[in-house]
Design an enzyme around this catalytic site. Structure first.
Site, short mmCIF file in Angstrom:
data_model
loop_
_atom_site.label_atom_id
_atom_site.label_comp_id
_atom_site.label_asym_id
_atom_site.label_seq_id
_atom_site.Cartn_x
_atom_site.Cartn_y
_atom_site.Cartn_z
N VAL A 246 0.86 -1.20 0.00
CA VAL A 246 0.00 0.00 0.00
C VAL A 246 0.90 1.25 0.00
O VAL A 246 0.74 2.14 0.83
CB VAL A 246 -0.97 0.01 1.20
CG1 VAL A 246 -2.13 -0.93 0.97
CG2 VAL A 246 -0.25 -0.35 2.51
N HIS A 247 1.79 1.27 -1.00
CA HIS A 247 2.84 2.30 -1.08
C HIS A 247 2.40 3.67 -0.54
O HIS A 247 3.02 4.23 0.36
CB HIS A 247 3.25 2.52 -2.54
CG HIS A 247 3.53 1.28 -3.30
ND1 HIS A 247 4.71 0.60 -3.18
CD2 HIS A 247 2.79 0.58 -4.21
CE1 HIS A 247 4.71 -0.46 -3.98
NE2 HIS A 247 3.55 -0.49 -4.61
N ASP A 248 1.34 4.22 -1.15
CA ASP A 248 0.99 5.62 -0.91
C ASP A 248 0.51 5.89 0.51
O ASP A 248 0.68 6.99 1.04
CB ASP A 248 -0.09 6.06 -1.91
CG ASP A 248 0.43 6.04 -3.34
OD1 ASP A 248 1.67 6.09 -3.52
OD2 ASP A 248 -0.38 5.97 -4.28
#
Ligand code: BDR
Ligand code: CA
Length: 322
Positions: A246-248
């Site tokens: 969930v990079h962001d």
């Protein structure tokens, strides 16, 4: 009492700084936005191209706000990089609409200009405003060009982007380059060369925080379960992943507790061509070199370590609230 009201109260009590998120809304962007709505004083959403076209990003932002019953203003920014062609859209990862082809879109894609909103907000909140960028850096680069005072007006800029090859994670577009940076390396270079007070959160860190199918299934939030199905499938089919990154959302996590992240302070630059096009770079060693490409460049915070368990626990606990 609705979560949004509680979050707004908490923000007042903690005197949180107002936050704008600049996004090319795909699935992990949507997770980041929801997390920010629940934990931060999110005052506006500026959209850009990347995972989807900017028009679709505007629709996604409006759909997300409508779904959660909030009225954060949505703005439309760049539709392409400063000087290059955009990369192909990420429909094989985020779905054709960027939100896993799960949502219906009665919204239209009209919205006021994002770059002017960023500049006006920076002047309005002078030194108080935080910006998270979770897409290509074109909007921020355009704002810097129009408003050279921006570095002294913004409190902090948290950027999801780049890859430095630590923890076994190189780029996700080439062996060297990450998607947000490779979409507009010239814009990224302008931002990293500026004196903005910025924190870079690269793949080295974001790839470590993976959310499994079981964890997603336990979320009470049907919307998040719905939009993540396609994205999760991509990660699982690609192999080697226990779940989805969930990079962001980690930009918001950093704001919630910077202590969960280990940072180094370093000058940064971006490769602008050749096989390493779009690679984010920092000095590799301590030797004095006759040609110092970092000479005179400002130093920034670069995250290279993360307390995975704490970050996941807070994210999942917060998203499970509704
Ligand atoms: C970044 O690329 C996009 O696909 C994601 O939304 C994230 O911002 C990760 O490389
Ligand atoms: Ca993104």
């Amino acid at each position: 009492m609705p979560c949004e009201v509680l979050a707004a109260r908490a923000a007042e009590e903690l005197q949180m700084s107002p936050l704008i998120i600049d996004t090319d809304i795909g699935v992990d962007d949507a997770v980041a936005l929801r997390y920010a709505l629940l934990t931060q004083d999110l005052i506006g959403i500026t959209c850009t191209y990347g995972n989807v076209a900017v028009e679709q990003a505007v629709k996604n932002a409006k759909a997300l706000c409508r779904h959660y019953g909030v009225s954060q203003p949505v703005f439309k920014g760049a539709s392409r990089p400063l000087s290059r062609r955009p990369l192909p859209l990420e429909s094989h990862i985020h779905g054709h609409d960027g939100l896993g082809d799960y949502v219906t879109f009665p919204e239209n894609s009209t919205a006021p200009d994002a770059v002017h909103y960023l500049i006006e907000s920076a002047w309005h909140y002078r030194g108080e405003l935080t910006l998270c960028t979770i897409g290509p850096l074109t909007n921020l680069a355009l704002a810097l060009n129009l408003c050279p005072e921006l570095p002294s007006l913004l409190k902090e800029v948290i950027i999801m982007g780049g890859a430095f090859g630590s923890n076994g994670y190189g780029g996700n577009m080439t062996h060297f380059a990450e998607f947000n940076i490779l979409n507009d390396p010239e814009a990224a270079e302008l931002v990293l060369a500026s004196t903005l007070n910025l924190v870079l959160i690269p793949l080295d860190v974001t790839m470590q925080v993976q959310i499994s199918g079981e964890e997603i299934a336990r979320l009470k939030d049907e919307f998040l379960r719905g939009i993540t199905a396609f994205y999760l499938d991509f990660y699982l089919k690609r192999g080697g992943s226990a779940g989805m990154a969930v990079h962001d959302a980690l930009t918001v996590s950093y704001l919630n507790n910077p202590g969960w992240y280990q940072t180094v302070t370093t000058p940064l630059t971006v490769s602008l061509g050749g096989p390493t096009d779009g690679q984010t770079l920092r000095p590799l060693g301590r030797l004095n070199v006759p040609h110092d490409v970092f000479a005179g460049r400002p130093e920034h915070k670069l995250c290279l370590g993360v307390q995975v368990a704490e970050v996941k626990e807070h994210l999942l606990k917060t998203l499970r609230l509704q």
